[in-house]
Design a protein around this motif. Structure first.
Motif, PDB file in Angstrom:
ATOM      1  N   GLY A 168      46.438  65.046  33.931  1.00 36.52           N
ATOM      2  CA  GLY A 168      47.283  64.037  34.553  1.00 36.52           C
ATOM      3  C   GLY A 168      46.455  62.891  35.124  1.00 36.52           C
ATOM      4  O   GLY A 168      46.797  61.708  34.936  1.00 36.52           O
ATOM      5  N   LEU A 169      45.350  63.216  35.800  1.00 32.63           N
ATOM      6  CA  LEU A 169      44.458  62.176  36.316  1.00 32.63           C
ATOM      7  C   LEU A 169      43.827  61.384  35.168  1.00 32.63           C
ATOM      8  O   LEU A 169      43.703  60.152  35.246  1.00 32.63           O
ATOM      9  N   ALA A 170      43.423  62.086  34.114  1.00 35.85           N
ATOM     10  CA  ALA A 170      42.816  61.401  32.970  1.00 35.85           C
ATOM     11  C   ALA A 170      43.804  60.424  32.333  1.00 35.85           C
ATOM     12  O   ALA A 170      43.433  59.304  31.955  1.00 35.85           O
ATOM     13  N   LEU A 171      45.063  60.831  32.219  1.00 37.80           N
ATOM     14  CA  LEU A 171      46.086  59.951  31.648  1.00 37.80           C
ATOM     15  C   LEU A 171      46.324  58.735  32.540  1.00 37.80           C
ATOM     16  O   LEU A 171      46.428  57.601  32.050  1.00 37.80           O
ATOM     17  N   ILE A 172      46.401  58.952  33.844  1.00 40.05           N
ATOM     18  CA  ILE A 172      46.615  57.832  34.777  1.00 40.05           C
ATOM     19  C   ILE A 172      45.458  56.843  34.711  1.00 40.05           C
ATOM     20  O   ILE A 172      45.662  55.615  34.640  1.00 40.05           O
ATOM     21  N   PHE A 173      44.227  57.358  34.699  1.00 40.69           N
ATOM     22  CA  PHE A 173      43.060  56.468  34.633  1.00 40.69           C
ATOM     23  C   PHE A 173      43.033  55.701  33.306  1.00 40.69           C
ATOM     24  O   PHE A 173      42.692  54.512  33.270  1.00 40.69           O
ATOM     25  N   ALA A 174      43.384  56.377  32.211  1.00 44.41           N
ATOM     26  CA  ALA A 174      43.397  55.703  30.910  1.00 44.41           C
ATOM     27  C   ALA A 174      44.454  54.607  30.879  1.00 44.41           C
ATOM     28  O   ALA A 174      44.212  53.513  30.342  1.00 44.41           O
ATOM     29  N   LEU A 175      45.624  54.871  31.448  1.00 41.35           N
ATOM     30  CA  LEU A 175      46.673  53.855  31.490  1.00 41.35           C
ATOM     31  C   LEU A 175      46.263  52.673  32.371  1.00 41.35           C
ATOM     32  O   LEU A 175      46.581  51.520  32.059  1.00 41.35           O
ATOM     33  N   LEU A 189      46.872  44.400  34.126  1.00 40.45           N
ATOM     34  CA  LEU A 189      46.887  44.065  35.548  1.00 40.45           C
ATOM     35  C   LEU A 189      45.606  44.481  36.260  1.00 40.45           C
ATOM     36  O   LEU A 189      45.321  43.994  37.355  1.00 40.45           O
ATOM     37  N   LEU A 190      44.840  45.394  35.662  1.00 35.66           N
ATOM     38  CA  LEU A 190      43.628  45.899  36.316  1.00 35.66           C
ATOM     39  C   LEU A 190      42.455  44.956  36.088  1.00 35.66           C
ATOM     40  O   LEU A 190      42.189  44.537  34.966  1.00 35.66           O
ATOM     41  N   LYS A 191      41.758  44.621  37.156  1.00 34.94           N
ATOM     42  CA  LYS A 191      40.565  43.794  37.075  1.00 34.94           C
ATOM     43  C   LYS A 191      39.322  44.685  37.163  1.00 34.94           C
ATOM     44  O   LYS A 191      39.346  45.745  37.758  1.00 34.94           O
ATOM     45  N   PHE A 197      33.649  48.143  35.146  1.00 34.34           N
ATOM     46  CA  PHE A 197      33.156  48.911  36.290  1.00 34.34           C
ATOM     47  C   PHE A 197      33.904  50.229  36.413  1.00 34.34           C
ATOM     48  O   PHE A 197      33.299  51.294  36.575  1.00 34.34           O
ATOM     49  N   PHE A 198      35.223  50.178  36.350  1.00 26.30           N
ATOM     50  CA  PHE A 198      36.016  51.398  36.525  1.00 26.30           C
ATOM     51  C   PHE A 198      35.833  52.361  35.349  1.00 26.30           C
ATOM     52  O   PHE A 198      35.823  53.585  35.553  1.00 26.30           O
ATOM     53  N   ARG A 199      35.671  51.836  34.141  1.00 25.37           N
ATOM     54  CA  ARG A 199      35.433  52.712  32.991  1.00 25.37           C
ATOM     55  C   ARG A 199      34.136  53.484  33.174  1.00 25.37           C
ATOM     56  O   ARG A 199      34.068  54.678  32.901  1.00 25.37           O
ATOM     57  N   LEU A 200      33.117  52.798  33.646  1.00 32.07           N
ATOM     58  CA  LEU A 200      31.835  53.458  33.901  1.00 32.07           C
ATOM     59  C   LEU A 200      31.941  54.418  35.081  1.00 32.07           C
ATOM     60  O   LEU A 200      31.413  55.535  35.028  1.00 32.07           O
ATOM     61  N   ALA A 201      32.641  53.999  36.134  1.00 28.88           N
ATOM     62  CA  ALA A 201      32.765  54.846  37.324  1.00 28.88           C
ATOM     63  C   ALA A 201      33.516  56.139  37.016  1.00 28.88           C
ATOM     64  O   ALA A 201      33.157  57.212  37.522  1.00 28.88           O
ATOM     65  N   PHE A 202      34.549  56.063  36.183  1.00 34.01           N
ATOM     66  CA  PHE A 202      35.313  57.257  35.830  1.00 34.01           C
ATOM     67  C   PHE A 202      34.514  58.198  34.938  1.00 34.01           C
ATOM     68  O   PHE A 202      34.693  59.426  34.994  1.00 34.01           O
ATOM     69  N   GLN A 231      55.523  46.684  32.677  1.00 32.38           N
ATOM     70  CA  GLN A 231      54.347  47.493  32.395  1.00 32.38           C
ATOM     71  C   GLN A 231      54.628  48.987  32.553  1.00 32.38           C
ATOM     72  O   GLN A 231      54.170  49.797  31.746  1.00 32.38           O
ATOM     73  N   PHE A 232      55.385  49.367  33.576  1.00 32.11           N
ATOM     74  CA  PHE A 232      55.692  50.784  33.769  1.00 32.11           C
ATOM     75  C   PHE A 232      56.546  51.315  32.627  1.00 32.11           C
ATOM     76  O   PHE A 232      56.315  52.424  32.126  1.00 32.11           O
TER      77      PHE A 232
END
Length: 309
Positions: free
Chosen positions: A108-115, A121-123, A127-132, A215-216
């Motif tokens: 569930g977390l992996a799906l949320i992060f991928a979305l 809308l995400l800036k 950075f976030f791809r590397l951080a995850f 988007q949702f």
């Protein structure tokens, strides 16, 4: 009146004969391409399985108390001991409970992060791809040592919390290990789902926006259904990994007395082989492999029937 002689026609290079390349027959090409994989698969996967099955059918017999040990064919004697071993089946049930809670949370977390990474809308997506993904680059043993230290009342910098909540006690140590596994593998599963999201044609999103979808709505009605095969694949990988859990609980043994040598099925196999009783350990391994296959294959078939319904 002078006439100019016509220029000689240039030879057309396209008309020049080209050397023919030798064509490899289709079936031969398949054999050549698959041969390296097939050889390695047979050496490091098929042969060990065959060897383990063979070892599991042997028993040690002695003539007298101090007689010479001899391996003889024992049929299913080792498997009878497996099904009588309460510690092994307790570890199997423990891992099933672990998987029922940890796998849905992690995916569930992996799906949320991928979305989120796929959302316009995400800036700062890089950075976030590397951080995850960075936690996956940390070896499981190192991650277990780090989190074990954080959970330990004597080592943790958060003593106000760890002295009041026993993360390494018998009631919570399983979920402390689940926290480590989730932290390590969320980024790995996120990348698989995110790669599947990138393969969705942009025309589908444009059509949805023209219909007034936000988007949702796009994420819920378009993205999630289209990446369902990737989610199923990560779920199967997670089921297999859950039943094979070894490194994290093995490290947690040095932090918690609640983690025994038979805490997980793989730890039971390792402890049995260290006695040494390689034949019983081989029987444990075969039963564990069959159980893993049945659960993962059964989950895949169930998801296929659910998708076709």
């Amino acid at each position: 009146m002078t006439t100019t002689a016509p220029a000689p026609a240039r030879a057309d290079r396209s008309d020049a004969p080209r050397p023919r390349r030798a064509r490899v027959p289709f079936k031969s090409a398949i054999v050549i391409l698959l041969a390296p994989f097939a050889v390695l698969f047979a050496l490091f996967y098929v042969l060990p399985i065959v060897f383990a099955i063979g070892q599991s059918l042997l028993v040690v017999r002695r003539e007298g108390t101090f007689g010479k040990a001899e391996l003889v064919f024992g049929g299913l004697a080792q498997y009878a001991l497996v099904f009588q071993n309460e510690a092994f089946w307790a570890s199997m049930l423990r891992m099933l409970a672990f998987g029922v809670v940890q796998v849905p949370v992690m995916l569930g977390l992996a799906l949320i992060f991928a979305l989120l990474l796929d959302s316009p809308l995400l800036k700062g997506k890089r950075f976030f791809r590397l951080a995850f993904f960075v936690p996956y680059a940390v070896p499981g043993v190192i991650a277990a040592i780090m989190w074990g230290s954080l959970f330990s009342p004597n080592l943790s910098p958060f003593t106000a919390l760890t002295k009041n909540v026993d993360f390494l006690g018998a009631d919570l140590v399983l979920w402390s290990i689940a926290n480590v596994v989730t932290w390590v593998y969320v980024g790995y599963n996120m990348l698989i789902i995110y790669s599947s999201l990138l393969s969705i044609p942009s025309e589908i999103y444009e059509a949805a926006r023209l219909d007034g979808a936000g988007q949702f709505r796009i994420a819920w009605s378009i993205k999630i259904p289209l990446v369902r095969p990737a989610i199923v694949m990560t779920a199967i990988f997670s089921i297999i990994g859950t039943l094979q859990l070894l490194a994290e609980p093995q490290v947690f043994r040095s932090f918690s007395s609640a983690v025994t040598s038979t805490f997980t099925p793989n730890m039971t196999v390792y402890a049995t082989a260290s006695i040494p009783n390689a034949n019983l350990a081989a029987a444990f391994s075969v039963v564990l492999a069959v159980t893993t296959f049945v659960l993962s294959f059964g989950f895949m078939k169930w998801m296929q029937k659910k998708g076709n319904a």
